[in-house]
Design an enzyme around this catalytic site. Structure first.
Site, PDB file in Angstrom:
ATOM      1  N   ARG A 197      30.800  51.331  60.882  1.00  0.00           N
ATOM      2  CA  ARG A 197      30.716  50.044  60.208  1.00  0.00           C
ATOM      3  C   ARG A 197      29.409  50.012  59.420  1.00  0.00           C
ATOM      4  O   ARG A 197      28.342  49.840  59.994  1.00  0.00           O
ATOM      5  CB  ARG A 197      30.775  48.911  61.237  1.00  0.00           C
ATOM      6  CG  ARG A 197      30.375  47.559  60.666  1.00  0.00           C
ATOM      7  CD  ARG A 197      30.632  46.424  61.631  1.00  0.00           C
ATOM      8  NE  ARG A 197      30.020  46.566  62.935  1.00  0.00           N
ATOM      9  CZ  ARG A 197      28.735  46.289  63.225  1.00  0.00           C
ATOM     10  NH1 ARG A 197      27.919  45.888  62.274  1.00  0.00           N
ATOM     11  NH2 ARG A 197      28.284  46.416  64.452  1.00  0.00           N
ATOM     12  N   HIS A 208      28.673  43.169  61.609  1.00  0.00           N
ATOM     13  CA  HIS A 208      29.863  42.907  62.424  1.00  0.00           C
ATOM     14  C   HIS A 208      30.655  41.748  61.823  1.00  0.00           C
ATOM     15  O   HIS A 208      31.868  41.837  61.630  1.00  0.00           O
ATOM     16  CB  HIS A 208      29.446  42.581  63.862  1.00  0.00           C
ATOM     17  CG  HIS A 208      30.573  42.160  64.739  1.00  0.00           C
ATOM     18  ND1 HIS A 208      31.546  43.026  65.177  1.00  0.00           N
ATOM     19  CD2 HIS A 208      30.908  40.954  65.261  1.00  0.00           C
ATOM     20  CE1 HIS A 208      32.420  42.380  65.928  1.00  0.00           C
ATOM     21  NE2 HIS A 208      32.053  41.124  65.983  1.00  0.00           N
ATOM     22  N   TYR A 261      19.251  45.879  65.134  1.00  0.00           N
ATOM     23  CA  TYR A 261      19.586  46.755  66.254  1.00  0.00           C
ATOM     24  C   TYR A 261      19.936  48.195  65.855  1.00  0.00           C
ATOM     25  O   TYR A 261      20.207  49.014  66.715  1.00  0.00           O
ATOM     26  CB  TYR A 261      20.745  46.163  67.073  1.00  0.00           C
ATOM     27  CG  TYR A 261      21.986  45.816  66.278  1.00  0.00           C
ATOM     28  CD1 TYR A 261      22.911  46.790  65.915  1.00  0.00           C
ATOM     29  CD2 TYR A 261      22.257  44.500  65.897  1.00  0.00           C
ATOM     30  CE1 TYR A 261      24.050  46.476  65.183  1.00  0.00           C
ATOM     31  CE2 TYR A 261      23.393  44.170  65.175  1.00  0.00           C
ATOM     32  CZ  TYR A 261      24.289  45.158  64.831  1.00  0.00           C
ATOM     33  OH  TYR A 261      25.430  44.845  64.113  1.00  0.00           O
TER      34      TYR A 261
END
Length: 375
Positions: A270, A274, A283
């Protein structure tokens, strides 16, 4: 097997080279755009079909980008981007027959495109003006599922029903690596296995369950879990549209012919957030993102088309122009969608009149009308 073949004008496809370093990864097209052989899976398409896969991915990425832009401009409440996962979705989407049935999550915009779902219906759902807007039975594409993993159980039950009806079709259930830890997914594996259900479990392992990396989710490769439930699993290069098409096509055919379920793990990434409420820079590292950008599924397919001389610069410009036209069209239709009347939330709760619902509708209607003077 894949063979070196001549297309339009007698032009020959790029020469096959050695396969990927990972022997467990099914790959037919390298990141550099070279065809490679695999002992179990192959693909042999016409130049037009190869170009069609490229066009699908470009248009899907442009639609996805428009969804993100619309959300940033306040036109959508939320959007779940698929950036980087176009090959997994287009490849598996084009592997399905008209009779097959797909159960998506909330990110399968590319599969929806392959099932002829109007992208505006997807935008309308995230805008809050419809619950999907398409007929699942017409498209053989179920409504988006927000509850993580529950669609795998729905898919398994549907597959068992088709099996008992004697239909020669298969079901495909989409889910992510994070969802694989859900009880629903594992229960679906059990039911599918013991009933030999004609269902393909298609996991898009995009490396991150929101902010949780793979190493915080599982200790063995996802595709290996299938063996514990009694059916085969395979890991495919999720950024290789040809491999995704070949593997999914074989898995669906296996299911249709009475050989039961199969787990396909599309190993992808990805590249975006998200959802539009997420900040992936908190992160994950920029180095990781750059590493995966080099494996971009669209650039890979473009390199193949150029090397094989199946497409020229005029074709690529034409696709880009079409993508802009599609994006402009869905934007205009999205922002001009009429807002539904608040009372309409009661319209489709039950198929037949329901006394309690009628009472609640009347109470809510009276409550809403009390604010009319303030609007």
């Amino acid at each position: 097997m894949v063979t070196s073949r001549k297309g339009a004008g007698g032009k020959t496809a790029a020469k096959k080279k050695a396969g990927p370093a990972d022997p467990d990864l099914v790959q037919l097209l390298t990141p550099d755009g070279d065809l490679v052989e695999h002992p179990e899976y192959s693909i042999d398409l016409t130049p037009e079909e190869y170009r069609g896969l490229y066009r699908d991915m470009v248009l899907v990425r442009r639609i996805d980008a428009e969804g993100t832009a619309l959300q940033r401009q306040g036109e959508l409440g939320l959007w779940a981007p698929l950036l980087g996962q176009e090959a997994a979705q287009v490849g598996s989407g084009r592997a399905q027959t008209a009779e097959d049935y797909a159960f998506p999550t909330y990110r399968e915009h590319g599969v929806a495109w392959c099932r002829d779902v109007d992208p505006v219906n997807l935008l309308g759902m995230f805008r809050g003006v419809n619950n999907g807007g398409w007929d699942p039975n017409e498209k053989n594409f179920h409504l988006y599922t927000i509850v993580i993993g529950s669609q795998t159980l729905h898919a398994t039950g549907y597959a068992m029903g088709m099996q008992r009806d004697g239909r020669e079709a298969a079901v495909i259930a989409y889910f992510g690596d994070g969802a694989s830890s859900q009880g629903d997914v594992n229960e679906a594996f059990v039911f599918a296995s013991v009933n030999n259900a004609p269902v393909v479990f298609f996991c898009q392992n995009n490396q991150w369950a929101i902010s949780e990396p793979n190493e915080r989710q599982f200790r063995v490769p996802l595709y290996q879990r299938a063996a514990g439930f009694g059916f085969p699993g395979v890991r495919v290069d999720g950024n290789d549209v040809l491999a995704c098409l070949a593997v999914t096509r074989a898995a669906l055919e296996r299911a249709r012919t009475g050989n039961g379920p199969m787990l396909v793990e599309a190993f992808t990434y990805r590249m975006g957030a998200h959802t539009t409420s997420d900040d992936p820079t908190r992160y994950r590292s920029s180095d990781e993102l750059e590493e995966w950008k080099a494996k971009d599924p669209i650039l890979r397919m473009r390199a193949f088309l150029e090397k094989s001389k199946y497409a020229d610069e005029a074709f690529f410009k034409e696709v880009d122009t079409e993508a802009d036209t599609v994006a402009a069209d869905i934007r205009e239709r999205c922002v001009t969608m009429p807002d539904p009347k608040p009372i309409s939330i009661f319209d489709h709760v039950y198929a037949e009149p329901h006394p309690l619902m009628d009472e609640e509708r009347a109470e809510y209607g009276a409550y809403w009308e009390s604010f009319e003077g303030a609007h």
